[in-house]
Design an enzyme around this catalytic site. Structure first.
Site, PDB file in Angstrom:
ATOM      1  N   GLU A 245       0.888  -1.182   0.000  1.00  0.00           N
ATOM      2  CA  GLU A 245       0.000   0.000   0.000  1.00  0.00           C
ATOM      3  C   GLU A 245       0.911   1.212   0.000  1.00  0.00           C
ATOM      4  O   GLU A 245       1.498   1.548   1.024  1.00  0.00           O
ATOM      5  CB  GLU A 245      -0.888  -0.015   1.252  1.00  0.00           C
ATOM      6  CG  GLU A 245      -1.896  -1.139   1.292  1.00  0.00           C
ATOM      7  CD  GLU A 245      -3.005  -0.986   0.270  1.00  0.00           C
ATOM      8  OE1 GLU A 245      -3.244   0.147  -0.195  1.00  0.00           O
ATOM      9  OE2 GLU A 245      -3.620  -2.004  -0.083  1.00  0.00           O
ATOM     10  N   CYS A 279      -2.251   8.894   2.573  1.00  0.00           N
ATOM     11  CA  CYS A 279      -1.937   8.366   1.236  1.00  0.00           C
ATOM     12  C   CYS A 279      -2.986   8.801   0.232  1.00  0.00           C
ATOM     13  O   CYS A 279      -2.678   9.156  -0.894  1.00  0.00           O
ATOM     14  CB  CYS A 279      -1.820   6.855   1.281  1.00  0.00           C
ATOM     15  SG  CYS A 279      -3.286   6.034   1.921  1.00  0.00           S
TER      16      CYS A 279
HETATM   17  P1  NAD Z   1       8.612   4.680   4.562  1.00  0.00           P
HETATM   18  O1  NAD Z   1       8.558   3.888   3.327  1.00  0.00           O
HETATM   19  O2  NAD Z   1       9.764   5.569   4.801  1.00  0.00           O
HETATM   20  O3  NAD Z   1       8.543   3.757   5.859  1.00  0.00           O
HETATM   21  C1  NAD Z   1       7.461   2.861   6.104  1.00  0.00           C
HETATM   22  C2  NAD Z   1       7.927   1.739   7.009  1.00  0.00           C
HETATM   23  O4  NAD Z   1       8.918   0.958   6.328  1.00  0.00           O
HETATM   24  C3  NAD Z   1       8.580   2.161   8.329  1.00  0.00           C
HETATM   25  O5  NAD Z   1       8.141   1.278   9.344  1.00  0.00           O
HETATM   26  C4  NAD Z   1      10.075   1.968   8.039  1.00  0.00           C
HETATM   27  O6  NAD Z   1      10.840   1.749   9.210  1.00  0.00           O
HETATM   28  C5  NAD Z   1      10.049   0.751   7.155  1.00  0.00           C
HETATM   29  N1  NAD Z   1      11.208   0.577   6.272  1.00  0.00           N
HETATM   30  C6  NAD Z   1      12.089   1.513   5.840  1.00  0.00           C
HETATM   31  N2  NAD Z   1      13.016   0.964   5.017  1.00  0.00           N
HETATM   32  C7  NAD Z   1      12.694  -0.345   4.910  1.00  0.00           C
HETATM   33  C8  NAD Z   1      13.238  -1.437   4.164  1.00  0.00           C
HETATM   34  N3  NAD Z   1      14.303  -1.280   3.382  1.00  0.00           N
HETATM   35  N4  NAD Z   1      12.638  -2.630   4.257  1.00  0.00           N
HETATM   36  C9  NAD Z   1      11.534  -2.794   5.022  1.00  0.00           C
HETATM   37  N5  NAD Z   1      10.981  -1.809   5.752  1.00  0.00           N
HETATM   38  C10 NAD Z   1      11.545  -0.594   5.697  1.00  0.00           C
HETATM   39  O7  NAD Z   1       7.223   5.475   4.553  1.00  0.00           O
HETATM   40  P2  NAD Z   1       6.770   6.626   5.517  1.00  0.00           P
HETATM   41  O8  NAD Z   1       7.563   7.856   5.170  1.00  0.00           O
HETATM   42  O9  NAD Z   1       6.752   6.116   6.925  1.00  0.00           O
HETATM   43  O10 NAD Z   1       5.241   6.828   5.088  1.00  0.00           O
HETATM   44  C11 NAD Z   1       4.798   7.754   4.151  1.00  0.00           C
HETATM   45  C12 NAD Z   1       4.427   7.071   2.847  1.00  0.00           C
HETATM   46  O11 NAD Z   1       3.480   6.032   3.089  1.00  0.00           O
HETATM   47  C13 NAD Z   1       3.746   8.000   1.872  1.00  0.00           C
HETATM   48  O12 NAD Z   1       4.266   7.820   0.577  1.00  0.00           O
HETATM   49  C14 NAD Z   1       2.285   7.552   1.909  1.00  0.00           C
HETATM   50  O13 NAD Z   1       1.550   7.873   0.752  1.00  0.00           O
HETATM   51  C15 NAD Z   1       2.432   6.093   2.118  1.00  0.00           C
HETATM   52  N6  NAD Z   1       1.189   5.519   2.659  1.00  0.00           N
HETATM   53  C16 NAD Z   1       0.425   4.688   1.871  1.00  0.00           C
HETATM   54  C17 NAD Z   1      -0.792   4.193   2.343  1.00  0.00           C
HETATM   55  C18 NAD Z   1      -1.692   3.300   1.505  1.00  0.00           C
HETATM   56  O14 NAD Z   1      -2.581   2.667   2.063  1.00  0.00           O
HETATM   57  N7  NAD Z   1      -1.531   3.238   0.200  1.00  0.00           N
HETATM   58  C19 NAD Z   1      -1.214   4.526   3.619  1.00  0.00           C
HETATM   59  C20 NAD Z   1      -0.404   5.376   4.381  1.00  0.00           C
HETATM   60  C21 NAD Z   1       0.792   5.852   3.895  1.00  0.00           C
END
Ligand code: NAD
Length: 473
Positions: A245, A279
């Protein structure tokens, strides 16, 4: 139930565990550290996975109805703990406390709603000489990785999908917002058998370990597109199932026949709720040229009404940006928008903390950064159009494909336009609405697979064909 005075601890094998190392957690309304959370090591991940694998056979055998009953108990406990959890969520995430309460209630409602969806095996062939049945088996252990914008909701959706379908689950919240999830771990511990759910806080490297771990069968990842791609690449090593997502750059197309004042309120809310850090927030507005000026004026009036402040103050309508990295990013896009267009700001926020005033931006072109990129902040462009085909083409000119909306009094026309948007969800006269029995997810680079609904649950199940040749004996 949670002990809000106790230190934060990991949940592993039904036990609350202290970790050797700790991470600082910042309140974005002040920019200052206000708590510390444990950071799980690789060894702690291994023991959570081992406990989950031990718990899996009995959990799988329990059946849907018994698992649904436990999910319902969990939802009731969450509702009972709503007030302290909401206050904690606001402290770590920043959103107004009313929105935190909504997030928690909504998490419970969606959880219970998902357990009303029936999953039964299907008899495909039943003849004198042949019997073929399709069954759905849980995959095993699901790793659930969540972002910082809606940490409760975005954990509970995949958690319920995993648990109800008979999988065990390990939740890893974002290092920016781990606290509410850890307290929810204390609730989960009282309800689910040991090992069935673990909560492991930690940094990005812990997420990467989960995606590569051979004892994990499924990854639910909610976060950015860039990390989503890394997750998918890493999961390929063990061919884990993945649900992604990811981000969005949702367009709202506003036709010339709308009630401008009414629609402006709805658009402003959908663009700036949680300070735009959603999102499926509206991130670009395409307004028919006949109403463009009036709509911008009405949106600016909404921006001026907003009250920025600490989310714990009940009069606050817009909280801070969640973290300094995102704060700098929104400021960068805001500065870029100022160079290329006209930025009209609403009321300003306090000087300390990560506050950004809501702003309506006009005069930008499609390739300006605020239009082309996901801003994840309360600053949004309003772009005029004269021809609907052109508006649809511009809305679709992006690698994102999460959602979009069309606004008009003419439902038939609006629905026809909405169906041309290249997105997972195309709304008419609404935005940001999800339901337990309706699939939600992204087209294009906004994701892979769907959450909620029968489709979402199937992503935690492996279809198995049982095929019997009756005529052989
Ligand atoms: P992010 O991708 O930086 O981090 C998300 C999670 O992934 C965190 O828990 C982080 O620690 C972990 N992570 C980081 N690197 C990783 C790796 N290499 N492998 C596995 N896990 C890892 O995202 P963010 O900045 O926390 O969130 C914002 C983004 O999330 C925005 O782009 C937003 O649109 C998206 N989002 C999407 C939805 C949806 O349902 N489509 C919902 C909410 C947020």
């Amino acid at each position: 139930m949670p002990d809000y005075d106790a230190p934060y601890r990991l949940l592993i094998d039904g036990q609350l565990v202290d970790a050797a190392s700790r991470l600082d957690v910042i309140n974005p309304a002040t920019g200052k550290v206000f708590a510390h959370c444990p950071a799980a090591t690789a060894a702690e991940l291994d023991s959570a996975v081992a406990a989950a694998r031990r718990a899996f056979p009995a959990w799988k055998a329990l059946g849907f109805a018994a698992r649904a009953a436990l999910v319902a108990r969990f939802a009731a406990a969450l509702e009972a703990e709503k007030e302290p959890l909401a206050r904690l969520l606001t402290q770590e995430q920043g959103k107004p406390v009313g929105q935190s309460r909504d997030e928690i209630s909504r998490g419970g409602t969606l959880a219970v709603g998902m357990t009303k969806i029936g999953i039964a095996s299907e008899v495909i062939v039943d003849t004198a000489d042949r019997y073929v049945e399709l069954r759905y088996n849980p995959l095993g252990v699901a790793g659930i990785i969540t972002p910082w914008n809606a940490p409760v909701n975005l954990a509970i959706g995949p958690l319920t999908s995993a648990l109800y379908t008979g999988n065990c689950a390990i939740i890893k919240p974002s290092p920016f917002t781990p606290l509410t999830t850890l307290r929810i771990g204390e609730i989960l511990r009282d309800i689910f058998p040991a090992g069935v759910v673990a909560v492991l806080a930690g940094g990005d490297e812990l997420g990467a370990r989960l995606t590569a771990h051979p004892g994990i069968d499924k990854i639910s990842f909610t976060g950015s597109v860039a990390t989503g791609k890394k997750v998918m690449a890493s999961a390929a090593g063990t061919l884990k199932r993945v649900t992604l997502e990811l981000g969005g750059n949702d367009a709202a197309i506003v036709l010339e026949d709308v009630d401008v004042a009414d629609v402006a309120k709805k658009l402003f809310f959908a663009a700036t709720v949680n300070s735009g850090q959603v999102c499926m927030a509206i991130k670009r507005i395409y307004a028919h040229e006949k109403i463009h000026a009036a709509l911008c004026e009405a949106l600016v009036a909404e921006a001026r009404k907003a009250k920025l402040g600490d989310g714990l103050d009940p009069s606050t309508t817009l909280g801070p940006i969640q973290n300094s990295r995102q704060f700098e990013r929104v400021r960068e896009l805001h500065a870029d928008a100022k160079q290329h267009g006209q930025v009209t700001e609403g009321s300003a926020g306090p000087s300390e903390g990560y506050f950004i005033a809501p702003a309506v931006v006009t005069g930008l072109a499609e390739n300006d950064r605020l239009v082309a990129e996901e801003q994840f902040g309360p600053v949004f462009p309003v772009l005029p159009f004269s021809d609907v085909d052109d508006a649809v083409a511009r809305a679709n000119r992006t690698r994102f494909g999460l959602a979009g909306s069309v606004w008009s009094r003419d439902l038939e026309r609006a629905t026809a336009i909405a169906s041309r948007l290249e997105v997972g969800t195309a709304w008419v006269n609404q935005h940001r609405i999800t339901m337990a029995n309706v699939p939600f997810g992204g087209a294009k680079e906004s994701g892979l697979g769907r959450t909620y609904s029968r489709l979402g649950l199937e992503a935690y199940l492996e279809p198995q064909v049982i095929s019997v040749l009756r005529s052989a004996q």
